[in-house]
Write an enzyme that holds these catalytic residues in place. Structure first.
Site, PDB file in Angstrom:
ATOM      1  N   GLY A 227       0.894  -1.347  -0.004  1.00 23.69           N
ATOM      2  CA  GLY A 227      -0.038  -0.073  -0.098  1.00 23.69           C
ATOM      3  C   GLY A 227       0.834   1.226  -0.099  1.00 23.69           C
ATOM      4  O   GLY A 227       1.899   1.340  -0.369  1.00 23.69           O
ATOM      5  N   SER A 228       0.081   2.345   0.315  1.00 25.46           N
ATOM      6  CA  SER A 228       0.498   3.516   0.345  1.00 25.46           C
ATOM      7  C   SER A 228       1.919   3.893   1.527  1.00 25.46           C
ATOM      8  O   SER A 228       2.106   3.145   2.493  1.00 25.46           O
ATOM      9  CB  SER A 228      -0.227   4.766   0.359  1.00 25.46           C
ATOM     10  OG  SER A 228      -0.587   4.673   1.865  1.00 25.46           O
ATOM     11  N   ALA A 229       2.775   4.719   1.308  1.00 29.16           N
ATOM     12  CA  ALA A 229       4.023   5.051   2.108  1.00 29.16           C
ATOM     13  C   ALA A 229       3.276   5.534   3.514  1.00 29.16           C
ATOM     14  O   ALA A 229       3.856   5.142   4.510  1.00 29.16           O
ATOM     15  CB  ALA A 229       4.941   5.936   1.319  1.00 29.16           C
ATOM     16  N   GLY A 232       1.902   2.424   5.210  1.00 27.43           N
ATOM     17  CA  GLY A 232       3.264   1.630   5.745  1.00 27.43           C
ATOM     18  C   GLY A 232       4.038   2.231   6.770  1.00 27.43           C
ATOM     19  O   GLY A 232       4.268   1.664   8.010  1.00 27.43           O
ATOM     20  N   GLU A 250       5.442  -3.294   1.749  1.00 28.93           N
ATOM     21  CA  GLU A 250       5.610  -3.086   0.178  1.00 28.93           C
ATOM     22  C   GLU A 250       4.798  -1.812  -0.068  1.00 28.93           C
ATOM     23  O   GLU A 250       3.861  -2.022  -0.302  1.00 28.93           O
ATOM     24  CB  GLU A 250       5.218  -4.260  -0.700  1.00 28.93           C
ATOM     25  CG  GLU A 250       5.535  -4.203  -2.130  1.00 28.93           C
ATOM     26  CD  GLU A 250       4.884  -5.097  -3.107  1.00 28.93           C
ATOM     27  OE1 GLU A 250       5.077  -4.809  -4.224  1.00 28.93           O
ATOM     28  OE2 GLU A 250       4.253  -5.958  -2.639  1.00 28.93           O
ATOM     29  N   CYS A 284       2.250   1.083  -8.041  1.00 30.55           N
ATOM     30  CA  CYS A 284       3.175   1.550  -7.360  1.00 30.55           C
ATOM     31  C   CYS A 284       4.651   1.730  -8.109  1.00 30.55           C
ATOM     32  O   CYS A 284       5.546   2.534  -7.561  1.00 30.55           O
ATOM     33  CB  CYS A 284       3.603   0.829  -5.777  1.00 30.55           C
ATOM     34  SG  CYS A 284       3.823  -0.888  -6.359  1.00 30.55           S
TER      35      CYS A 284
END
Length: 489
Positions: A227-229, A232, A250, A284
């Site tokens: 997913g998104s930073a 994360g 990831e 991504c």
């Protein structure tokens, strides 16, 4: 590759709070029409985790051959449901039907790749040790793993965690993105019909509150996230005091593609457009920044714009088939529109404007903008069809610009000589570095992951086996045999 809570980053605003209704049930809508496609109540987290913990000992005790056979049966169940799953993916996330079919094939193909990877990455070893004993290395599963799935690949990307986790002997709690539960439910039912019980492979509906509760639960042994930073980082922060939990992240990328000396401008343009606009830029690994040698700028940009102008964007089942569907929802489209305006207002020069034909629906055209003159280019992942162009004069400057990001997922060099590619490979800070290939479509027979804000050094793909089981060293003898030869009276 983004989002159990993948979000389109807006340069101008953040998302609002989660609605009260989402705390009771999750409702999924078709991006192309706004019609409701699915709804269901959110899960009871304690109950879900308790069920998983009860199921784990029996599943872990199954022979590896049995677990492998069951995931192979899962692949057959997906084949039976291929049309239904592809149609649901297309409706729920807006992908063109041809691309949804390709995703279903990836789900099926992942099984054999994961079986080979587990055999190679976690193979048992035995060595001779002192006193005619043995030193053995084997692998154990972690236990209960939570898989948080994304909306851009709502079947393939969670499956890339689930299959290796099950093969290793873990039980899985799968919480799909709240924007793609219908696709996740079909995936889960294929596992269950294959003979993997609904306790071993659980489908858990929920939004961010349920995701946070699962991550923090003492009964959970690990979290596998794509997913998104931003999400994360939040997971990493929440589990900072829990080194006992496996965390595999990831996340997104602000990926660069460098175009250097090449006579093949038509091929280069195809690679650029494919990398920037496939899945409407919602991958991504998508190219966000195109770094072009100044002397090639006019020819490259002309070719890229000409090809981008020909791309069809439309609804998943349109004829002729579109190259791009809508982005996931109106909030994402609003954020991307605001971001494009921000870039234009702060020194960017539009080459191809971002167009939204209907303000009530999240369809966006591919957009290209030169940001060379911007003093402070935003280092964010714009999760949509916006390509930023940056001119450079020499190869060292191109490499420096490639690395001018906190992310580090993918980078690609188009053109150049073998020595230049060697230099690019050695110095580009990314987990995937390509030459004359797109940044998208990574090979799942290889590791897939990044550095910086793109991951925590636990790549998925072929290397998912590494985070689904841990190595155990054992010194072994059939009978005790020892003596103390010094320090006795």
């Amino acid at each position: 590759m983004d989002g159990a809570a993948t979000s389109t980053t807006s340069l101008a605003s953040d998302r609002g709070p989660v609605s009260e209704a989402s705390k009771v049930e999750v409702i999924s809508h078709e991006p192309a029409t706004g019609a409701e496609i699915w709804r269901g109540p959110v899960c009871e987290v304690d109950e879900v985790v308790s069920r998983a913990r009860r199921a784990w000992p029996g599943w872990a005790a199954q022979p590896l051959s049995t677990r492998m056979e069951l995931v192979r049966r899962f692949a057959n169940e997906v084949r039976k449901d291929a049309e239904k799953l592809a149609t649901t993916i297309a409706r729920e996330v807006g992908k063109p039907l041809w691309e949804a079919h390709a995703e279903v094939e990836q789900v099926i193909n992942k099984v054999e790749v994961s079986i080979r990877a587990y055999a190679e990455r976690t193979s048992q070893r035995k060595l001779d040790s002192a006193l005619q004993g043995t030193m053995a290395v084997r692998h154990k599963p972690h236990g209960v793993l939570v898989v948080l799935g994304p909306y851009n690949y709502p079947a393939h990307l969670p499956n890339a965690h689930i299959v290796p986790a099950l093969i290793a002997g873990n039980v899985v709690i799968f919480k799909p993105s709240e924007k793609a539960p219908a696709s996740g439910e079909i995936l889960a039912r294929c596992f269950n019909r294959a003979g993997i019980s609904a306790a071993v492979m659980q489908f858990a509906v929920g939004g961010p509150p349920e995701g946070q509760a699962l991550i923090s639960h003492d009964g959970v042994d690990g979290v596998l996230f794509t997913g998104s930073a931003n999400t994360g980082i939040a997971i990493n922060r929440r589990l900072a005091t829990r080194p006992d939990k496996m965390v595999a992240l990831e996340m997104g990328g602000n990926n660069a593609m460098v175009v250097w000396d090449t006579p093949k401008l038509t091929d280069a343009a195809a690679l650029i457009v494919q990398s920037a606009f496939a899945t409407t830029g919602q991958r991504c690994t998508a190219t966000r920044r195109l770094i072009v040698k100044n002397s090639m700028y006019d020819a490259v940009i002309s070719e890229v714009k000409s090809l981008a102008d020909r791309l069809i964007f439309g609804a998943p089942f349109d004829e002729p088939s579109p190259f791009m569907g809508p982005v996931i929802d109106n909030a994402a489209a609003d954020g991307l529109s605001e971001s494009f305006l921000y870039l234009m207002s702060n020194g960017g020069k539009a080459i191809k404007h971002l167009v939204r034909p209907d303000e009530s629906l999240p369809f966006l055209s591919p957009a290209i903008i030169d940001t060379t003159a911007m003093k402070d280019r935003p280092d964010v992942e714009l999760f949509g069809p916006i390509l930023q162009i940056i001119r450079v004069h020499d190869f060292d400057e191109a490499i420096a610009e490639t690395n001018n990001t906190r992310f580090g997922l993918a980078a690609s060099l188009i053109g150049g000589t073998p020595p230049e590619y060697n230099k690019f490979w050695a110095n580009a800070r990314a987990g995937i570095v390509n030459w004359n290939r797109a940044t998208v479509n990574p090979n799942h027979a290889a590791p897939i992951g990044g550095i910086g804000l793109s991951g925590n050094h636990r790549p998925t793909g072929y290397y998912a086996a590494d985070y689904c089981a841990y190595p155990v060293a054992s010194g072994e003898m059939e009978q005790p045999r020892a003596m103390i030869g010094v320090g006795l009276r």
